[in-house]
Write a protein that holds these residues in place. Structure first.
Motif, mmCIF file in Angstrom:
data_model
loop_
_atom_site.group_PDB
_atom_site.id
_atom_site.type_symbol
_atom_site.label_atom_id
_atom_site.label_comp_id
_atom_site.label_asym_id
_atom_site.label_seq_id
_atom_site.Cartn_x
_atom_site.Cartn_y
_atom_site.Cartn_z
ATOM 1 N N ALA A 96 73.083 32.528 79.887
ATOM 2 C CA ALA A 96 74.168 33.436 80.246
ATOM 3 C C ALA A 96 74.032 34.779 79.517
ATOM 4 C CB ALA A 96 75.512 32.795 79.905
ATOM 5 N N ARG A 97 73.602 34.749 78.259
ATOM 6 C CA ARG A 97 73.536 35.971 77.459
ATOM 7 C C ARG A 97 72.246 36.758 77.660
ATOM 8 N NH1 ARG A 97 73.519 35.664 72.027
ATOM 9 N NH2 ARG A 97 72.767 33.534 71.989
ATOM 10 N N HIS A 98 71.135 36.057 77.866
ATOM 11 C CA HIS A 98 69.838 36.737 77.904
ATOM 12 C C HIS A 98 69.266 36.917 79.305
ATOM 13 C CE1 HIS A 98 69.832 36.577 73.596
ATOM 14 N NE2 HIS A 98 69.851 35.257 73.589
ATOM 15 N N GLY A 99 69.853 36.259 80.287
ATOM 16 C CA GLY A 99 69.468 36.467 81.685
ATOM 17 C C GLY A 99 67.987 36.447 81.975
ATOM 18 N N ARG A 100 67.424 37.622 82.220
ATOM 19 C CA ARG A 100 66.037 37.719 82.668
ATOM 20 C C ARG A 100 65.031 37.869 81.530
ATOM 21 N NH1 ARG A 100 65.261 37.137 87.459
ATOM 22 N NH2 ARG A 100 63.499 38.463 87.899
ATOM 23 N N ARG A 101 65.480 37.712 80.296
ATOM 24 C CA ARG A 101 64.542 37.756 79.171
ATOM 25 C C ARG A 101 63.747 36.451 79.127
ATOM 26 N NH1 ARG A 101 67.701 39.369 73.954
ATOM 27 N NH2 ARG A 101 65.593 39.267 73.108
ATOM 28 N N PRO A 102 62.509 36.500 78.681
ATOM 29 C CA PRO A 102 61.670 35.289 78.641
ATOM 30 C C PRO A 102 62.237 34.227 77.697
ATOM 31 C CG PRO A 102 60.325 37.267 78.388
ATOM 32 C CD PRO A 102 61.756 37.698 78.285
ATOM 33 N N ALA A 103 62.286 33.010 78.196
ATOM 34 C CA ALA A 103 62.704 31.865 77.384
ATOM 35 C C ALA A 103 61.483 31.027 77.010
ATOM 36 C CB ALA A 103 63.716 31.009 78.137
ATOM 37 N N ILE A 104 60.576 30.843 77.983
ATOM 38 C CA ILE A 104 59.367 30.050 77.765
ATOM 39 C C ILE A 104 58.190 30.809 78.371
ATOM 40 C CG2 ILE A 104 58.165 27.885 78.267
ATOM 41 C CD1 ILE A 104 60.906 26.571 78.608
ATOM 42 N N ILE A 105 57.137 30.900 77.598
ATOM 43 C CA ILE A 105 55.887 31.474 78.101
ATOM 44 C C ILE A 105 54.820 30.419 77.876
ATOM 45 C CG2 ILE A 105 54.183 33.309 77.866
ATOM 46 C CD1 ILE A 105 56.465 35.048 76.693
ATOM 47 N N ARG A 106 54.189 29.965 78.948
ATOM 48 C CA ARG A 106 53.208 28.892 78.846
ATOM 49 C C ARG A 106 52.127 29.100 79.891
ATOM 50 N NH1 ARG A 106 50.319 25.326 76.250
ATOM 51 N NH2 ARG A 106 50.016 23.402 77.357
ATOM 52 N N ASP A 107 50.888 29.206 79.453
ATOM 53 C CA ASP A 107 49.740 29.353 80.355
ATOM 54 C C ASP A 107 49.945 30.489 81.367
ATOM 55 O OD1 ASP A 107 48.418 27.254 79.110
ATOM 56 O OD2 ASP A 107 49.279 25.761 80.464
ATOM 57 N N GLY A 108 50.465 31.602 80.897
ATOM 58 C CA GLY A 108 50.674 32.750 81.769
ATOM 59 C C GLY A 108 51.937 32.665 82.608
ATOM 60 N N GLN A 109 52.618 31.542 82.575
ATOM 61 C CA GLN A 109 53.860 31.367 83.326
ATOM 62 C C GLN A 109 55.027 31.800 82.430
ATOM 63 O OE1 GLN A 109 54.691 27.290 84.325
ATOM 64 N NE2 GLN A 109 56.511 27.784 85.501
ATOM 65 N N ILE A 110 55.899 32.641 82.965
ATOM 66 C CA ILE A 110 57.074 33.092 82.218
ATOM 67 C C ILE A 110 58.316 32.552 82.928
ATOM 68 C CG2 ILE A 110 58.446 35.063 81.472
ATOM 69 C CD1 ILE A 110 55.806 36.684 81.437
ATOM 70 N N LEU A 111 59.141 31.855 82.161
ATOM 71 C CA LEU A 111 60.391 31.332 82.693
ATOM 72 C C LEU A 111 61.527 32.026 81.953
ATOM 73 C CD1 LEU A 111 61.656 29.273 84.648
ATOM 74 C CD2 LEU A 111 61.619 27.617 82.776
ATOM 75 N N GLU A 112 62.325 32.786 82.694
ATOM 76 C CA GLU A 112 63.434 33.516 82.090
ATOM 77 C C GLU A 112 64.580 32.558 81.781
ATOM 78 O OE1 GLU A 112 62.342 34.472 85.223
ATOM 79 O OE2 GLU A 112 61.275 36.341 84.847
ATOM 80 N N TYR A 113 65.442 32.991 80.850
ATOM 81 C CA TYR A 113 66.578 32.170 80.447
ATOM 82 C C TYR A 113 67.432 31.730 81.629
ATOM 83 C CZ TYR A 113 66.167 32.448 75.385
ATOM 84 O OH TYR A 113 65.745 32.299 74.085
ATOM 85 N N GLU A 114 67.754 32.662 82.543
ATOM 86 C CA GLU A 114 68.630 32.294 83.654
ATOM 87 C C GLU A 114 67.977 31.247 84.545
ATOM 88 O OE1 GLU A 114 69.602 35.878 85.731
ATOM 89 O OE2 GLU A 114 67.647 36.044 86.686
ATOM 90 N N ASN A 115 66.677 31.346 84.761
ATOM 91 C CA ASN A 115 65.985 30.347 85.574
ATOM 92 C C ASN A 115 65.849 29.024 84.838
ATOM 93 O OD1 ASN A 115 65.686 32.090 87.751
ATOM 94 N ND2 ASN A 115 63.750 32.896 86.988
ATOM 95 N N LEU A 116 65.629 29.088 83.534
ATOM 96 C CA LEU A 116 65.570 27.862 82.745
ATOM 97 C C LEU A 116 66.906 27.140 82.806
ATOM 98 C CD1 LEU A 116 64.254 25.907 80.739
ATOM 99 C CD2 LEU A 116 64.917 27.486 78.903
ATOM 100 N N GLY A 117 67.987 27.868 82.593
ATOM 101 C CA GLY A 117 69.322 27.262 82.663
ATOM 102 C C GLY A 117 69.590 26.632 84.022
ATOM 103 N N ARG A 118 69.224 27.332 85.077
ATOM 104 C CA ARG A 118 69.435 26.816 86.435
ATOM 105 C C ARG A 118 68.610 25.547 86.662
ATOM 106 N NH1 ARG A 118 68.627 31.131 88.648
ATOM 107 N NH2 ARG A 118 68.885 32.054 89.050
#
Length: 129
Positions: free
Chosen positions: A12-34
């Motif tokens: 909710a607070r960080h939205g589109r900021r990266p939460a996980i970066i793995r093997d070139g894949q970036i998952l933003e906080y909002e997508n991780l939460g969803r």
């Protein structure tokens, strides 16, 4: 606040900021939460009673999402190292008194009752993770 609440608060607070970066894949906080919430909802059809759940836990985005979803549903996650021997995994599951194993079926995650009965001293019943 536990790890799942921290992640969901971060979504909710960080939205589109990266939460996980793995093997070139970036998952933003909002997508991780969803993804965590969607996966948790799908798991509710498997079991609604909080339980101790053993899961082989690899260092992948899918396993991180699945582990967080398990905990969001109130289960205790028993992380099993993927490189452990079957004997080591069995002992770990016995010591933690696992009730279910979480595996992957053709339609997604599946809970299977664990067959790891054992009689352990009270000190071995303190589950940390």
């Amino acid at each position: 606040m536990n790890i799942v609440e921290t992640i969901l608060d971060g979504s909710a607070r960080h939205g589109r900021r990266p939460a996980i970066i793995r093997d070139g894949q970036i998952l933003e906080y909002e997508n991780l939460g969803r993804k965590v919430c969607d996966t948790a909802e799908a798991l509710r059809t498997e079991t609604s009673v909080p339980a101790r759940v053993g899961m082989p836990l690899a260092n992948t985005v899918d396993d991180i999402v699945l582990a967080l979803a398990v905990m969001l549903n109130g289960h205790t996650l028993i992380a099993l190292p993927p490189n452990a021997t079957d004997h080591e995994k069995t002992v770990h599951l016995q010591c933690c008194m696992a009730e279910f194993l979480l595996g992957r079926g053709p339609r997604g995650p599946v809970f299977t009752p664990a067959d790891v009965a054992g009689d352990f001293p009270e000190a071995a019943r303190q589950i940390a993770f």
